[in-house]
Design a protein around this motif. Sequence first.
Motif, PDB file in Angstrom:
ATOM      1  N   ILE A 122      33.630   6.599  92.503  1.00 26.13           N
ATOM      2  CA  ILE A 122      33.661   6.832  93.957  1.00 26.13           C
ATOM      3  C   ILE A 122      32.253   6.705  94.534  1.00 26.13           C
ATOM      4  O   ILE A 122      32.056   6.152  95.624  1.00 26.13           O
ATOM      5  CB  ILE A 122      34.248   8.229  94.270  1.00 26.13           C
ATOM      6  CG1 ILE A 122      35.684   8.346  93.746  1.00 26.13           C
ATOM      7  CG2 ILE A 122      34.208   8.505  95.775  1.00 26.13           C
ATOM      8  CD1 ILE A 122      36.651   7.359  94.349  1.00 26.13           C
ATOM      9  N   LEU A 125      31.519   3.127  94.892  1.00 32.89           N
ATOM     10  CA  LEU A 125      32.301   2.566  96.002  1.00 32.89           C
ATOM     11  C   LEU A 125      31.650   2.888  97.344  1.00 32.89           C
ATOM     12  O   LEU A 125      31.523   2.003  98.204  1.00 32.89           O
ATOM     13  CB  LEU A 125      33.725   3.120  95.952  1.00 32.89           C
ATOM     14  CG  LEU A 125      34.681   2.668  97.069  1.00 32.89           C
ATOM     15  CD1 LEU A 125      34.869   1.156  97.034  1.00 32.89           C
ATOM     16  CD2 LEU A 125      36.024   3.367  96.948  1.00 32.89           C
ATOM     17  N   SER A 218      39.276   2.117  92.290  1.00 33.23           N
ATOM     18  CA  SER A 218      37.942   2.064  92.913  1.00 33.23           C
ATOM     19  C   SER A 218      37.297   0.705  92.694  1.00 33.23           C
ATOM     20  O   SER A 218      36.710   0.121  93.620  1.00 33.23           O
ATOM     21  CB  SER A 218      37.043   3.171  92.337  1.00 33.23           C
ATOM     22  OG  SER A 218      37.571   4.441  92.605  1.00 33.23           O
TER      23      SER A 218
END
Length: 313
Positions: A122, A125, A218
Motif C-alpha cells: 500500500i 501504491l 496493489s
Amino acid sequence: MSAFNTSEVEISTFFLIGIPGMKHAHIWVSIPICLMYLLAILGNCTILFFIKTETSLHEPMYYFLSMLAFSDLGLSISSLPTMLRIFLFNATGISPDACFAQEFFIHGFSAMESSVLFIMSIDRLIAICNPLKYTSILNSVRVFKIGLVSAIKSLLLVFPFPFILKRLRFCKKSLLSHSYCLHQDVMKLACSDNRVNVIYGLLVALTAMLDLVCIAVSYMLIMKIVLGITSHKGCLKVLNTCISHICAVLIFYVPIITLAIIHRFAKNVSPVVRVVIADTFLLVPPLMNPLVYSVKSHQIRNLILMKLCEIKG
C-alpha cells in the motif's frame, strides 16, 4: 489391560527432527545454520539501528522497513533455540509447554511479517499514485498507528493457538516433522478431537492468503499506473522502487506456498525435502531481506559503506 493404559498415558515430551538420515552430519550442517542466524540477526539489527539513528531515514518507507526487520528478528530468535539444539547437540526433545510457546511466537511473527508486506505494498501504491501527498498521507503518527494495529492484530490472531493445543490429549505419537513447532504439525499428534484446531488453523492461513491477494491487487493497480507512463525510463524508475518489496514478498511466500502444496498434494515426497523447505521458510527471509534492501536502497547502502570506511580508518 496394561498395554491399553500405556497407550493412554499423556506424552510429556515431543521430539523434533533435524535432517532425516543425516544425523551424523548435523554438526557440519550446524555451521552454515549458525552463520545464517548470525548474519540475519546482525543484518536486521543494523537496519533497525540506522533507521532509528539517521534522520534521513525517518520516512514512511523506512519505518515500514523497520517493522519488517523487527518481525524478521523475532522469527529468527523464535526458531533459534530448537534449531541449534538439534544441529549442535542432537537434542531433539521439547516439552509441550515450550513447544506451544514456540509455535505461538513463530506464527505470531509470521503473521506480522505478512501484514507488514501488505502494508508496504500500500505504501508503494500511494508513493506511485500520489507522490506529492505521500508524506502527508503517511505521516509519522499514522505510520505508528498502522504499525501498532498490525502488530496487535497479528498477535491476537494467533493468541488462541497455545490454548486450543493445550486442551488436546497427546497419548500415542510424539514425533514432529520439523526442527521447530508449528500448530498444524503439533495438532496432528493429538489422540482427541482436533476439529477446532483444524478450523481455526485454516482461518489463520486464509488471513495470510488474503494479505497475499491484497498485495497482488496493489501491484495490479501499480502496473496500471506504470503502463500509463509514456517514458520508458520513467517506467523503469517507478518499477525500480518496487523491486525490493517484490523480492521480500517472493522470499516470504514461495516457501510457505511450496510447503503447503507438498503437505496437501505430495504426501509421498522425501522427508528431507519437507524439512529443507520448512527450514528455508524461517532461515531465508530474515537473512535475505536486509541484504536486498541494503543493495537496492542507496541511502542504506551509503550509510553502511560510510560506517565501514570509518571503522577501517
